[in-house]
Write an enzyme that holds these catalytic residues in place. Structure first.
Site, PDB file in Angstrom:
ATOM      1  N   TYR A 109       0.745  -0.927  -0.035  1.00  0.00           N
ATOM      2  CA  TYR A 109       0.176   0.340  -0.304  1.00  0.00           C
ATOM      3  C   TYR A 109       0.885   0.938  -0.058  1.00  0.00           C
ATOM      4  CZ  TYR A 109      -2.975   3.834   1.291  1.00  0.00           C
ATOM      5  OH  TYR A 109      -4.075   5.003   2.120  1.00  0.00           O
ATOM      6  N   GLU A 198      -3.447   7.954  -4.232  1.00  0.00           N
ATOM      7  CA  GLU A 198      -3.440   5.865  -2.990  1.00  0.00           C
ATOM      8  C   GLU A 198      -3.229   4.938  -4.115  1.00  0.00           C
ATOM      9  OE1 GLU A 198      -6.273   4.782   0.434  1.00  0.00           O
ATOM     10  OE2 GLU A 198      -6.899   4.396  -1.679  1.00  0.00           O
TER      11      GLU A 198
END
Length: 387
Positions: A109, A198
């Site tokens: 991530y 993101e």
């Protein structure tokens, strides 16, 4: 402003970040022609909506061939996806993204966002890619690294980049690619006025390639005027119709799920108004900031926005007159309420410039308007009025 995944990936490519190759389609008839540019034998079919949690809702499918691809696409197009971010009403799928399937070894991530508290740019990295990062932060915070960087033209230095990506445990070749991805995210943030980027997941393939497999980008609404290339990416189908209408009248409006409509001047006061409604046992139906000036036309537009929500049972107006004069606002409220034939209870609290004159205008009107002496009194009155 939000954009779709396929649009975010085009921006990533523009700034040199590696992404999987894909095409966007709006109908099944486009598939045969467009997938010829893809080289893999298997494909990933993704619903394009402005919400996370698509996979669990059936909005992401791995397919083995073009026949299955077209079959799944025909099912997915027009389907209403309900995720934890869409609310119970869900979102209708009107476009699909088809990309080459990836041979995944690891999932990470990585995100970049504006940290308003410190006025820095924050990078968040984790080994737990493909998962809800809020859940990871709550259950296994040791698997997350947050690095805050001072705003600078050259972007993060080597030490800062090392801190951001160290948790990934990459080899030298992969570190170089990851470093370039970090730099790309930083450049996009500055040059496109992104408020959030993101990458979830950022994958390491079995052939040791790093790829941005999924991407989400949000942009600063206050800076959109200077980014016409970003404004062109806006998809009105993904936005609340009332919020689109509000933007036409320079009203800051966000639809919520309660029964008491709110009309307030100032974001902080609007938040306090919503809080006190909840304190007395009810839920606000919206956030609505009319700003520093409220003409009859603007107040009328605000009323119409609030009443377009069928859940609204009453309205609370809370105005602190500074630049805005309370008598002008009161006259606008009276005229607007009369014009739209207001039929739900209305409580008005005025304070500040010309508030006495404003209250007098409300009292002399023939409308059933309840005047409140303060915010506490206003909240109690509107809650009582709708019971």
């Amino acid at each position: 402003m939000n954009i779709h995944e396929h649009q975010a990936k085009e921006i990533l490519k523009e700034f040199g970040a590696p992404t999987s190759k894909g095409v966007v389609v709006f109908s099944t008839e486009e598939i045969d022609e467009k997938v010829t540019s893809l080289k893999s034998k298997e494909f990933v079919l993704k619903a394009q909506i402005h919400a996370g949690g698509r996979g669990k809702a059936g909005g992401v499918k791995l397919v083995k061939n073009i026949t299955d691809l077209k079959k799944e696409a025909s099912i997915m197009l027009g389907k209403t996806l309900v995720t934890h971010q869409t609310g119970p009403q869900g979102k209708e799928v009107k476009r699909l993204y088809i990309e080459e399937a990836s041979d995944i070894s690891k999932e990470f991530y990585l995100s970049c966002l504006i940290d308003r508290e410190t006025s820095k740019i924050a990078f968040i990295s984790s080994t737990e890619g493909g998962m809800d990062i809020e859940k990871v932060a709550s259950e296994t915070p040791d698997k997350i690294v947050t690095t805050k960087i001072d705003l600078k033209v050259d972007g993060p230095d080597e030490e800062e980049i090392k801190k951001i990506i160290s948790i990934f445990n990459l080899n030298d070749k992969q570190i170089k690619i990851a470093s370039n991805i970090v730099k790309s995210l930083y450049k996009i943030t500055l040059k496109k006025d992104a408020s959030l980027i993101e990458i979830n997941p950022l994958i390491l393939t079995k052939s040791n390639e790093l790829i941005c497999l999924d991407a989400k980008m949000n942009f600063d609404d206050n800076a959109i005027f200077r980014r016409p290339e970003i404004q062109k990416l806006r998809d009105l189908n993904e936005e609340e119709p009332a919020e689109i209408e509000a933007s036409k009248h320079d009203l800051a409006y966000i639809k919520l799920n309660g029964s008491i409509g709110c009309m307030v001047n100032g974001a902080g006061l609007a938040m306090a108004t919503m809080d006190i409604i909840k304190l007395y046992g009810k839920e606000p139906a919206n956030f609505l900031d009319v700003g520093g000036g409220a003409s009859k036309e603007k107040v009328t537009a605000a009323f119409k926005l609030i009443l377009s929500d069928k859940n609204v049972k009453g309205i609370l107006i809370n105005i602190f007159g500074g630049i805005m004069r309370c008598d002008v606002l009161a006259q606008g409220v009276v005229e607007a309420a009369d014009e739209i034939n207001l039929s739900v209870p209305l409580v008005v609290r005025l304070a500040g410039t010309n508030y006495k004159e404003g209250k007098e205008i409300l009292e002399k009107s023939k409308l059933k308007i309840l005047s409140a002496k303060d915010l506490n009194d206003a909240a109690q009155k509107i809650v009582k009025a709708i019971r």
